[in-house]
Structures are given as structure tokens and as C-alpha cells.
Scaffold this motif. Structure first.
Motif, PDB file in Angstrom:
ATOM      1  N   UNK A 147       0.975  -1.230   0.009  1.00  0.00           N
ATOM      2  CA  UNK A 147      -0.080   0.093   0.009  1.00  0.00           C
ATOM      3  C   UNK A 147       1.055   1.163   0.012  1.00  0.00           C
ATOM      4  N   UNK A 148       0.648   2.090  -0.862  1.00  0.00           N
ATOM      5  CA  UNK A 148       1.473   3.298  -0.881  1.00  0.00           C
ATOM      6  C   UNK A 148       1.232   4.370   0.060  1.00  0.00           C
ATOM      7  N   UNK A 149      -0.003   4.400   0.768  1.00  0.00           N
ATOM      8  CA  UNK A 149      -0.298   4.995   2.143  1.00  0.00           C
ATOM      9  C   UNK A 149      -0.664   3.905   3.211  1.00  0.00           C
ATOM     10  N   UNK A 150      -0.636   4.638   4.112  1.00  0.00           N
ATOM     11  CA  UNK A 150      -1.426   3.872   5.274  1.00  0.00           C
ATOM     12  C   UNK A 150      -3.038   4.238   5.383  1.00  0.00           C
ATOM     13  N   UNK A 151      -3.625   2.855   5.206  1.00  0.00           N
ATOM     14  CA  UNK A 151      -5.014   2.814   5.002  1.00  0.00           C
ATOM     15  C   UNK A 151      -5.692   2.997   6.523  1.00  0.00           C
ATOM     16  N   UNK A 152      -6.461   3.727   6.751  1.00  0.00           N
ATOM     17  CA  UNK A 152      -7.182   3.885   8.117  1.00  0.00           C
ATOM     18  C   UNK A 152      -7.848   2.594   8.356  1.00  0.00           C
ATOM     19  N   UNK A 153      -7.645   2.149   9.726  1.00  0.00           N
ATOM     20  CA  UNK A 153      -8.495   0.876   9.887  1.00  0.00           C
ATOM     21  C   UNK A 153     -10.098   0.827  10.085  1.00  0.00           C
ATOM     22  N   UNK A 154     -10.523   2.075  10.177  1.00  0.00           N
ATOM     23  CA  UNK A 154     -11.992   2.113  10.116  1.00  0.00           C
ATOM     24  C   UNK A 154     -12.403   2.125   8.795  1.00  0.00           C
ATOM     25  N   UNK A 155     -11.735   2.452   7.610  1.00  0.00           N
ATOM     26  CA  UNK A 155     -11.914   2.203   6.216  1.00  0.00           C
ATOM     27  C   UNK A 155     -12.167   0.849   5.837  1.00  0.00           C
ATOM     28  N   UNK A 156     -11.058   0.194   6.366  1.00  0.00           N
ATOM     29  CA  UNK A 156     -11.213  -1.445   5.926  1.00  0.00           C
ATOM     30  C   UNK A 156     -12.431  -2.012   6.528  1.00  0.00           C
ATOM     31  N   UNK A 157     -12.549  -1.705   7.998  1.00  0.00           N
ATOM     32  CA  UNK A 157     -13.647  -2.309   8.414  1.00  0.00           C
ATOM     33  C   UNK A 157     -14.952  -2.027   7.822  1.00  0.00           C
ATOM     34  N   UNK A 158     -15.341  -0.671   7.580  1.00  0.00           N
ATOM     35  CA  UNK A 158     -16.777  -0.040   7.066  1.00  0.00           C
ATOM     36  C   UNK A 158     -16.827  -0.815   5.683  1.00  0.00           C
ATOM     37  N   UNK A 159     -15.694  -0.952   4.791  1.00  0.00           N
ATOM     38  CA  UNK A 159     -15.828  -1.626   3.645  1.00  0.00           C
ATOM     39  C   UNK A 159     -16.115  -2.954   3.640  1.00  0.00           C
ATOM     40  N   UNK A 160     -15.454  -3.769   4.668  1.00  0.00           N
ATOM     41  CA  UNK A 160     -15.683  -5.239   4.790  1.00  0.00           C
ATOM     42  C   UNK A 160     -17.091  -5.496   5.382  1.00  0.00           C
ATOM     43  N   UNK A 161     -17.865  -4.496   6.104  1.00  0.00           N
ATOM     44  CA  UNK A 161     -18.987  -4.833   6.504  1.00  0.00           C
ATOM     45  C   UNK A 161     -20.263  -4.234   5.567  1.00  0.00           C
ATOM     46  N   UNK A 162     -19.966  -3.555   4.657  1.00  0.00           N
ATOM     47  CA  UNK A 162     -21.007  -3.098   3.839  1.00  0.00           C
ATOM     48  C   UNK A 162     -20.568  -3.220   2.159  1.00  0.00           C
ATOM     49  N   UNK A 163     -21.685  -2.974   1.405  1.00  0.00           N
ATOM     50  CA  UNK A 163     -21.513  -3.092  -0.027  1.00  0.00           C
ATOM     51  C   UNK A 163     -21.108  -1.895  -0.618  1.00  0.00           C
ATOM     52  N   UNK A 164     -21.635  -0.502   0.072  1.00  0.00           N
ATOM     53  CA  UNK A 164     -21.414   0.543  -0.739  1.00  0.00           C
ATOM     54  C   UNK A 164     -19.757   0.921  -0.505  1.00  0.00           C
ATOM     55  N   UNK A 165     -19.052   1.692  -1.576  1.00  0.00           N
ATOM     56  CA  UNK A 165     -17.845   2.024  -1.617  1.00  0.00           C
ATOM     57  C   UNK A 165     -17.585   3.367  -0.784  1.00  0.00           C
ATOM     58  N   UNK A 166     -16.400   3.220  -0.219  1.00  0.00           N
ATOM     59  CA  UNK A 166     -16.008   4.245   0.787  1.00  0.00           C
ATOM     60  C   UNK A 166     -14.799   5.073   0.234  1.00  0.00           C
ATOM     61  N   UNK A 167     -14.502   6.276   0.647  1.00  0.00           N
ATOM     62  CA  UNK A 167     -13.338   6.824   0.209  1.00  0.00           C
ATOM     63  C   UNK A 167     -12.873   7.915   1.395  1.00  0.00           C
ATOM     64  N   UNK A 168     -11.552   8.205   1.236  1.00  0.00           N
ATOM     65  CA  UNK A 168     -10.878   8.844   2.196  1.00  0.00           C
ATOM     66  C   UNK A 168      -9.619   9.591   1.514  1.00  0.00           C
ATOM     67  N   UNK A 169      -9.040  10.625   1.891  1.00  0.00           N
ATOM     68  CA  UNK A 169      -7.787  11.456   1.483  1.00  0.00           C
ATOM     69  C   UNK A 169      -6.942  11.551   2.782  1.00  0.00           C
TER      70      UNK A 169
END
Length: 451
Positions: free
Chosen positions: A98-120
């Protein structure tokens, strides 16, 4: 010491400040609008691309869940990506680091739902989007922000250049506007200096209908008023100078006569004493009359002349004046209409006495006095003699102080103040006296009836 700024510098500075502030505000507003629009378009395009990849990965993952997703993503070379597999006891990351550190909340939220999520992530040049194509598998894609940030930087440079250009134009426009405003103001200042130096005919050219034109018009009106006032003051000064000279001349004769007569009172010759007594009597009365006339004129000049109005019958008053001046034989009196007015009887009597004395002294009998009370609100009195009259060119002079007959009609020993005092007494009543010609001089007194 505070610096001195002229009108031109102040106007130019004001225009520059207003132009610069408005330009900066417009540039900032335009930048924020453009930046928000470009960022939204970038996010929308990235999200649409990610949703397309997510849908394709979900399709190929029906047979080979994790391998199908990885196999599909290996064919995508446009973006950096990772596939996080949670089906085993440990998380397996497929793809590059991964070129950047991915926030844990993003992975958890993406794993739990179907809608795509994004952040900078902070201090990161990527937009990170995450979504789950199948259960316990998370797809993450990284969209670089370099192009967006380069476009925003270019936008800032363009807006800054435009702001500088507009500011420069504002400065130039401010200088031109300041010059255009300063020119008429300086013209007014120069005209005021010339007016102060005595050039009473100084006037400004009025152009347009703006405030500067109003300023020029106001200056012209002021200059006109100042010119009239100075002309009037000069005329008053000349009149006062002539008045003083005439007073000195008129006082010299009776005073010299009184002094000479006083010396004759002590004479041993009875005839000399008798002549001295007669001279003292005549000249003292003349001197007293002149002094009283001078005092009366000074009261008019000072604005302190007393005025006590009562009901006055003009027919009776003029009859008394005719008897007083000794004009009964050669003077006729006729009254028509209502001749009752509210006036100061002493002052009206002075008018009557002076006009009758003037008619008997400078005119010829018979003298006709006509009182007309037929007009509403006004009573007129005409005093007409049968003398040579008053020439047209001298009719305005007869009411001047010391306007003797040597300048208008025949020689006289009077003070020359009678008609002037009569005119002032008429004015204090709100009326006036005019002179005309009709087989002799005709003096007309117009008096309002009063309340």
C-alpha cells in the motif's frame, strides 16, 4: 510629522484600495468555486471508475472468490490497488505494498457494507476508495491527486495574474479619475484666489449635471453674491463719505454764524445786538433741526427707529400738516374712500410735513393733496405741485441724503434730508414714496392699511 496627501493621491488611493479588495475577493470566490467543482468532478470520476471495477470484480469472483478478484485486477494497470483477504486467520494483502497507510475504520466499514467508501489520508497524494466485492474480501484502489493539485495550482496562478492585471488597471483608472476630479476642484480653488484678490468678475464654466457642476454653479452664485455685496458696500462707503462731508459742510455755516452772532451780543450798539439775537434764533433753530434729522437718519441706519401703530385718519393728519407748514392758502386737500390706516401718527406726520415743505419750497402753487382710500388694503396720498417738476434722470436721486435742489431743482437752505427721512418713514410702514411728472412734480405715498 504626518505626511500630507493631496486630493489626487487620496482619490487614487481610495480607488486602488477598493479595486484591490474587490479583485482579491472575486479571485478568492472564483478559486473556491472552481476548486470545489474540480475536486467534485475528480471524486465523481474516481468513484465511478472504482464502482465499475468493483462490479467487474464481483462478477468474476462468483467462481474463484479471491483469485477471481486478483486475476481481474492484474489486468488493470491504470491505478494502484490492493486486495485484502479476511477468509483466513490472518489478513493477506495481494498486489503491491500500500502506498499510504490505510485507516482501519475504512477497511472495517468496507468489509461490513456493500457501498464503496473513500478518504484522503493526511499528507497523502492519493484518494483511497474501498469496497467489498464478496464477503471477507476488500478491494482498495488509490487514485493520485497530483494532476488535480497541479490544475488547482495553475488555477491559483491564473487568478493571481488576473488579480494583478485588474489591480494595475484599477491604479491607472484611479489616477485618471483623480486627475479628472482634481482639475475642476483646482479650478474652483484658483477662482477663489482670484476672487479674493479682487477680480469680482471671476466665474467658472459649468459642464454636465453632476456634483462638480453643482460645485461650479454654487461658486458662481457665491461670486455673484459677493460681487453685489462688495459693490453695495462700496456704494454705502461712498454714500457715508459724502454724508459726512455734507454734514460737516451744513454744520459749518450755522455754527460759524452762531459764533459770530455770539460775539455781537456783547456789542454796545443796540442794532448790532438785535441782529445778533435774530441770527442766533434762526441759526440755532436750523442747527437743532439739522441735528434732529441726523439723529433720525442714524436711528434708521442702526435699525432702532421706534414704531407705534394706532388707527390714524389720514385726512385729519394731512390737514394738520398743511396748517403747520403754512400752506393753507395755496394747498387743496381731497379725500375719497376709507382713509383710516394703522400707522405711527408721528412718522406719517413727518412724511406729510416734509412732502408739503418740499412742494411749497421747490414747486409752485397751487399744491394738490389727494388721499385715495378706494383700493382694498392700500391707501395712497398724492402731493402734486405746479412747479418745474423733476427731470427723469434725477428722480432716483431726490430720495438720497443731502439731495438738495442744486442737484435737482432750485437752491435751498434746507438740510437735504427731508425726502430721505420721508422715504425711510414710509418703508418702516411697509410702504414707499415714488415721484412722477404731471404738470409739475407728483410725489405718491403708498401705505398699507395694516391690521
Amino acid at each position: 510629522m504626518r505626511p500630507h496627501f493631496g486630493l489626487r493621491a487620496r482619490i487614487a488611493a481610495a480607488v486602488v484600495v477598493v479595486t484591490t479588495a474587490a479583485t482579491v475577493a472575486m479571485a478568492l470566490a472564483a478559486y473556491h468555486l472552481q476548486a470545489n467543482d474540480m475536486t467534485q468532478r475528480f471524486h465523481s470520476a474516481s468513484r465511478a471508475d472504482f464502482e465499475s471495477d468493483l462490479a467487474q470484480a464481483r462478477f468474476v469472483a462468483r467462481n474463484l472468490p479471491t483469485e477471481g478478484v486478483i486475476d481481474y485486477m492484474l489486468r488493470e494497470h491504470a491505478v494502484a490497488w490492493n486486495v485484502f483477504d479476511y477468509t483466513r486467520e490472518q489478513v493477506l494483502v495481494h498486489g503491491a505494498e500500500p502506498p499510504v497507510t490505510i485507516p482501519g475504520w475504512l477497511l472495517s466499514a468496507a468489509r461490513a457494507g456493500d457501498a464503496p467508501l473513500g478518504t484522503e489520508p493526511e499528507n497523502s497524494p492519493f484518494l483511497v476508495l474501498a469496497g467489498s466485492p464478496i464477503m471477507d474480501v476488500v478491494l482498495v484502489e488509490y487514485y493520485t491527486l497530483d494532476a488535480l493539485r497541479a490544475d488547482l495550482s495553475k488555477l491559483r496562478r491564473n487568478l493571481a495574474g488576473m488579480a494583478l492585471l485588474v489591480t494595475a488597471l484599477g491604479i491607472a483608472g484611479g489616477m485618471v479619475a483623480a486627475r479628472r476630479i482634481q482639475r475642476p476642484v483646482r479650478a474652483v480653488a484658483n477662482a477663489a484666489i482670484r476672487l479674493g484678490d479682487g477680480e469680482l468678475d471671476t466665474r467658472l464654466v459649468v459642464r454636465g449635471g453632476d456634483e462638480l457642476a453643482d460645485l461650479a454653479g454654487s461658486f458662481n452664485a457665491m461670486a455673484e453674491q459677493v460681487g453685489r455685496s462688495i459693490v453695495e458696500l462700496r456704494a454705502k462707503e461712498e454714500q457715508q463719505r459724502r454724508f459726512v462731508a455734507d454734514v460737516a459742510h451744513d454744520l459749518r455755516t450755522p455754527v460759524a454764524t452762531v459764533v459770530a452772532a455770539a460775539c455781537g451780543v456783547d456789542s454796545d450798539n443796540p442794532d448790532a445786538r438785535e441782529r445778533a439775537a435774530r441770527l442766533l434764533s434762526v441759526q440755532s433753530r436750523r442747527l437743532a433741526s439739522l441735528v434732529e434729522d441726523l439723529l433720525e437718519m442714524s436711528r434708521f441706519d442702526a435699525g432702532v427707529a421706534d414704531f407705534h401703530a394706532v388707527a390714524v385718519d389720514l385726512a385729519d393728519l394731512w390737514a394738520e400738516a398743511i396748517d403747520l407748514v403754512g400752506g393753507g392758502d395755496g394747498t387743496t386737500l381731497r379725500a375719497v374712500g376709507d382713509v383710516i390706516v394703522r400707522a405711527d401718527p408721528r412718522r406719517v406726520h413727518t412724511i406729510a410735513r416734509n412732502l408739503l415743505t418740499n412742494a411749497l419750497t421747490h414747486g409752485d402753487p397751487p399744491v394738490r393733496v389727494t388721499i385715495d382710500g378706494t383700493r382694498p388694503g392700500l391707501v395712497t396720498v398724492e402731493v402734486a405741485d405746479s412747479g418745474p417738476g423733476v427731470p427723469v434722470e434725477l428722480r432716483e436721486l431726490v430720495f438720497d441724503r443731502f439731495a438738495r435742489g442744486d442737484r435737482a431743482r432750485t437752491a435751498t437752505s434746507g438740510s437735504g434730508l427731508g425726502l430721505a427721512i420721508a422715504q425711510e418713514n414710509a418703508r418702516i410702514h411697509g410702504g414707499r414714496i415714488t415721484v412722477s411728472e404731471r404738470d409739475g412734480a407728483v410725489f405718491t405715498v403708498s401705505l398699507p392699511r395694516g391690521q
